[in-house]
Design an enzyme around this catalytic site. Structure first.
Site, PDB file in Angstrom:
ATOM      1  N   ARG A  48       0.764  -1.242   0.000  1.00 23.54           N
ATOM      2  CA  ARG A  48       0.000   0.000   0.000  1.00 23.54           C
ATOM      3  C   ARG A  48       0.793   1.290   0.000  1.00 23.54           C
ATOM      4  O   ARG A  48       0.226   2.351  -0.219  1.00 23.54           O
ATOM      5  CB  ARG A  48      -0.976  -0.011   1.181  1.00 23.54           C
TER       6      ARG A  48
ATOM      7  N   ARG B 111      -4.894  -2.923  -6.823  1.00 23.59           N
ATOM      8  CA  ARG B 111      -5.733  -3.547  -5.802  1.00 23.59           C
ATOM      9  C   ARG B 111      -7.225  -3.327  -6.073  1.00 23.59           C
ATOM     10  O   ARG B 111      -8.038  -4.202  -5.775  1.00 23.59           O
ATOM     11  CB  ARG B 111      -5.325  -2.956  -4.446  1.00 23.59           C
TER      12      ARG B 111
ATOM     13  N   ASP C 288       0.315 -14.040   1.174  1.00 31.28           N
ATOM     14  CA  ASP C 288       0.070 -13.749   2.586  1.00 31.28           C
ATOM     15  C   ASP C 288       0.232 -15.017   3.410  1.00 31.28           C
ATOM     16  O   ASP C 288       0.015 -16.122   2.898  1.00 31.28           O
ATOM     17  CB  ASP C 288      -1.338 -13.166   2.797  1.00 31.28           C
TER      18      ASP C 288
ATOM     19  N   TYR D 149      -3.610 -16.975  14.641  1.00 32.12           N
ATOM     20  CA  TYR D 149      -4.770 -16.522  13.850  1.00 32.12           C
ATOM     21  C   TYR D 149      -5.818 -17.620  13.761  1.00 32.12           C
ATOM     22  O   TYR D 149      -7.019 -17.353  13.845  1.00 32.12           O
ATOM     23  CB  TYR D 149      -4.332 -16.125  12.433  1.00 32.12           C
TER      24      TYR D 149
HETATM   25  O1  CP3 Z   1       5.812  -7.074   0.228  1.00 33.95           O
HETATM   26  C1  CP3 Z   1       5.681  -8.099   0.941  1.00 33.95           C
HETATM   27  O2  CP3 Z   1       6.190  -8.189   2.078  1.00 33.95           O
HETATM   28  C2  CP3 Z   1       5.003  -9.333   0.350  1.00 33.95           C
HETATM   29  C3  CP3 Z   1       3.683  -9.623   0.735  1.00 33.95           C
HETATM   30  C4  CP3 Z   1       3.237  -9.907   2.161  1.00 33.95           C
HETATM   31  C5  CP3 Z   1       1.933  -9.558   2.610  1.00 33.95           C
HETATM   32  N1  CP3 Z   1       1.748 -10.088   3.852  1.00 33.95           N
HETATM   33  C6  CP3 Z   1       0.944  -8.782   1.827  1.00 33.95           C
HETATM   34  C7  CP3 Z   1      -0.195  -8.136   2.505  1.00 33.95           C
HETATM   35  C8  CP3 Z   1       3.855 -10.588   3.234  1.00 33.95           C
HETATM   36  C9  CP3 Z   1       5.288 -11.117   3.329  1.00 33.95           C
HETATM   37  C10 CP3 Z   1       2.895 -10.705   4.277  1.00 33.95           C
HETATM   38  C11 CP3 Z   1       3.160 -11.423   5.543  1.00 33.95           C
HETATM   39  C12 CP3 Z   1       2.185 -11.336   6.639  1.00 33.95           C
HETATM   40  N2  CP3 Z   1       0.816 -11.325   6.539  1.00 33.95           N
HETATM   41  C13 CP3 Z   1       2.522 -11.347   8.007  1.00 33.95           C
HETATM   42  C14 CP3 Z   1       3.922 -11.475   8.552  1.00 33.95           C
HETATM   43  C15 CP3 Z   1       4.709 -10.216   8.457  1.00 33.95           C
HETATM   44  C16 CP3 Z   1       4.285  -9.124   9.389  1.00 33.95           C
HETATM   45  O3  CP3 Z   1       3.942  -8.053   8.884  1.00 33.95           O
HETATM   46  O4  CP3 Z   1       4.331  -9.337  10.624  1.00 33.95           O
HETATM   47  C17 CP3 Z   1       1.337 -11.279   8.753  1.00 33.95           C
HETATM   48  C18 CP3 Z   1       1.209 -11.234  10.257  1.00 33.95           C
HETATM   49  C19 CP3 Z   1       0.249 -11.272   7.813  1.00 33.95           C
HETATM   50  C20 CP3 Z   1      -1.206 -11.286   8.110  1.00 33.95           C
HETATM   51  C21 CP3 Z   1      -1.889 -10.102   7.586  1.00 33.95           C
HETATM   52  N3  CP3 Z   1      -2.071  -9.823   6.236  1.00 33.95           N
HETATM   53  C22 CP3 Z   1      -2.490  -9.080   8.335  1.00 33.95           C
HETATM   54  C23 CP3 Z   1      -2.506  -8.989   9.846  1.00 33.95           C
HETATM   55  C24 CP3 Z   1      -3.036  -8.188   7.410  1.00 33.95           C
HETATM   56  C25 CP3 Z   1      -3.932  -7.005   7.721  1.00 33.95           C
HETATM   57  C26 CP3 Z   1      -3.198  -5.865   8.254  1.00 33.95           C
HETATM   58  C27 CP3 Z   1      -2.702  -5.045   7.133  1.00 33.95           C
HETATM   59  O5  CP3 Z   1      -1.502  -4.758   7.115  1.00 33.95           O
HETATM   60  O6  CP3 Z   1      -3.550  -4.679   6.304  1.00 33.95           O
HETATM   61  C28 CP3 Z   1      -2.716  -8.640   6.107  1.00 33.95           C
HETATM   62  C29 CP3 Z   1      -3.072  -7.997   4.823  1.00 33.95           C
HETATM   63  C30 CP3 Z   1      -1.991  -7.777   3.821  1.00 33.95           C
HETATM   64  N4  CP3 Z   1      -0.970  -8.648   3.512  1.00 33.95           N
HETATM   65  C31 CP3 Z   1      -1.880  -6.645   2.971  1.00 33.95           C
HETATM   66  C32 CP3 Z   1      -0.758  -6.860   2.147  1.00 33.95           C
HETATM   67  C33 CP3 Z   1      -0.244  -5.961   1.058  1.00 33.95           C
HETATM   68  C34 CP3 Z   1      -2.860  -5.484   2.941  1.00 33.95           C
HETATM   69  C35 CP3 Z   1      -4.128  -5.877   2.278  1.00 33.95           C
HETATM   70  C36 CP3 Z   1      -4.648  -4.918   1.236  1.00 33.95           C
HETATM   71  O7  CP3 Z   1      -3.899  -4.486   0.327  1.00 33.95           O
HETATM   72  O8  CP3 Z   1      -5.834  -4.641   1.301  1.00 33.95           O
END
Ligand code: CP3
Length: 349
Positions: free
Chosen positions: A29, A38, A75, A150
């Site tokens: 984002r 997106r 994810d 989770y």
């Molecule tokens: O660029 C990168 O790092 C690659 C993609 C990536 C995403 N999630 C995309 C994502 C990676 C490596 C993750 C890992 C991830 N996902 C973790 C471990 C890393 C960390 O940040 O601690 C965890 C805990 C998650 C679970 C998760 N996914 C949560 C809690 C959320 C919601 C909170 C948030 O940040 O929005 C997500 C959503 C998510 N994963 C988004 C992205 C780009 C946002 C969603 C969107 O674009 O609407």
């Protein structure tokens, strides 16, 4: 001429003239072109499972910045879905999961789970075909305990219910972790075969665990995943990221057979150097809030990290992922400082 990517040389234990650099959550984002892409997906899960869109999201930051590593756009919560637990994202609130299926149902789903994640392999293959040969492609999975939090709680939280569950139902937790070890190992083998050149385990919620619990639910499962991946004949390097575990990261580095240990923001310079001296590559640990804040304090901290850790095998990165409203100029500022080259290609194209 193909060159071994700088990131892989660092993970092989080389100290380089300058460390490789990439950022957790570099895809996402903070980039306007991501936000535009997106809007074209039905929802976040559909985005992750669409290889064309996910490959594009993976490559977007690579076009803007001379990052040494691309992390596949996916994810950590795709795996519970592949194991039969419903997963969705509430806008502005984060992940939600349906009821935890019975352990036997989860166990029965392990074998078929990798096929359900085949599109992520397709994303990796597409990115590998487009990415320059001197830049590494990173695959990843959530680590078992973090994914279990989770699955148990049904949402992101302070993890208190999951930790209570670990104490009240140790056997049920161990059984769940076993399912996650087996399915995660298979998923990572598939990612490596599809083109991932390094594999990262995200243990985002490794904080507040007593030493014996940390050994049982973090060190043990991570070790078994690496062993199972090796037993399948896959030899790509691993990066382990036990975020928030404080001084226990030294136990982790000593015991888990990963090549790289990712450190969070609070890791001390001395501790990082001890882990390097013990033969591991370290990664980290710039504060993502400082990256967002910018200014001379950002430059000073980048210099201090390079000075403290650049004399051993080191990968420059953050202590946690890029925050969505981080100014892109700040990312460019850090990348230029670490690589020694001005970032000229700030256009999204
Ligand atoms: O660029 C990168 O790092 C690659 C993609 C990536 C995403 N999630 C995309 C994502 C990676 C490596 C993750 C890992 C991830 N996902 C973790 C471990 C890393 C960390 O940040 O601690 C965890 C805990 C998650 C679970 C998760 N996914 C949560 C809690 C959320 C919601 C909170 C948030 O940040 O929005 C997500 C959503 C998510 N994963 C988004 C992205 C780009 C946002 C969603 C969107 O674009 O609407």
């Amino acid at each position: 001429m193909s060159e071994t990517p700088r990131l892989l040389r660092a993970l092989a234990g080389e100290t380089l003239d300058r460390p490789p650099i990439w950022f957790m959550r570099q895809a996402g984002r903070s980039l306007p072109e991501y936000r535009e892409l997106r809007t074209r997906a039905k929802d976040f899960m559909a985005f992750c499972f669409n290889p064309e869109m996910a490959a594009e999201a993976t490559l977007q930051p690579m076009r803007r910045f001379p990052m040494d590593g691309a992390i596949v756009f996916a994810d950590i919560l795709l795996l519970p879905q592949a194991l039969g637990q419903e997963v969705w994202f509430e806008a502005g609130e984060g992940p939600r999961l349906g009821a935890l299926p019975p352990i036997q149902a989860l166990r029965d789903a392990v074998e078929g789970s990798t096929v359900k994640l085949a599109n992520i392999g397709e994303t990796l293959s597409r990115v590998r075909a487009e990415l320059e040969s001197d830049r590494a492609l990173i695959g990843f999975a959530g680590a078992p305990w973090t994914v279990a939090t989770y699955m148990i709680e049904g949402r992101g939280s302070q993890r208190e219910a999951a930790r209570t569950y670990a104490y009240q139902h140790p056997e049920a937790l161990d059984a769940l972790l076993d399912v996650l070890v087996d399915s995660t190992a298979r998923y990572l083998v598939m990612q490596a075969r599809a083109g991932a050149q390094a594999l990262k385990l995200f243990e985002s919620w490794a904080e507040n665990l007593a030493e014996d619990v940390f050994e049982r639910i973090v060190v043990g499962p991570h070790t078994r995943i690496v062993q199972q991946v090796r037993a399948a004949g896959v030899d790509v390097p691993f990066i382990g990221f036990p975020r928030g575990c404080g001084a226990l990261v030294e136990n982790y580095a000593a015991k888990v057979p990963v090549q790289g240990v990712a450190l969070d923001t609070q890791a001390s310079f001395a501790m990082g150097r001890r882990i390097q001296a013990d033969g591991k590559t370290i990664q980290g640990a710039l504060d993502n809030l400082l990256l967002r804040a910018g200014g001379p304090a950002l430059d000073a901290r980048v210099d201090a990290l390079l000075e403290a850790w650049g004399q051993g095998p080191y990968i420059f990165n953050l202590g946690h992922g890029v925050i969505p409203d981080t100014p892109l100029e700040h990312i460019a500022q850090v990348v230029a400082r670490v690589t020694g080259k001005p970032v000229t290609r700030m256009a999204a194209a």
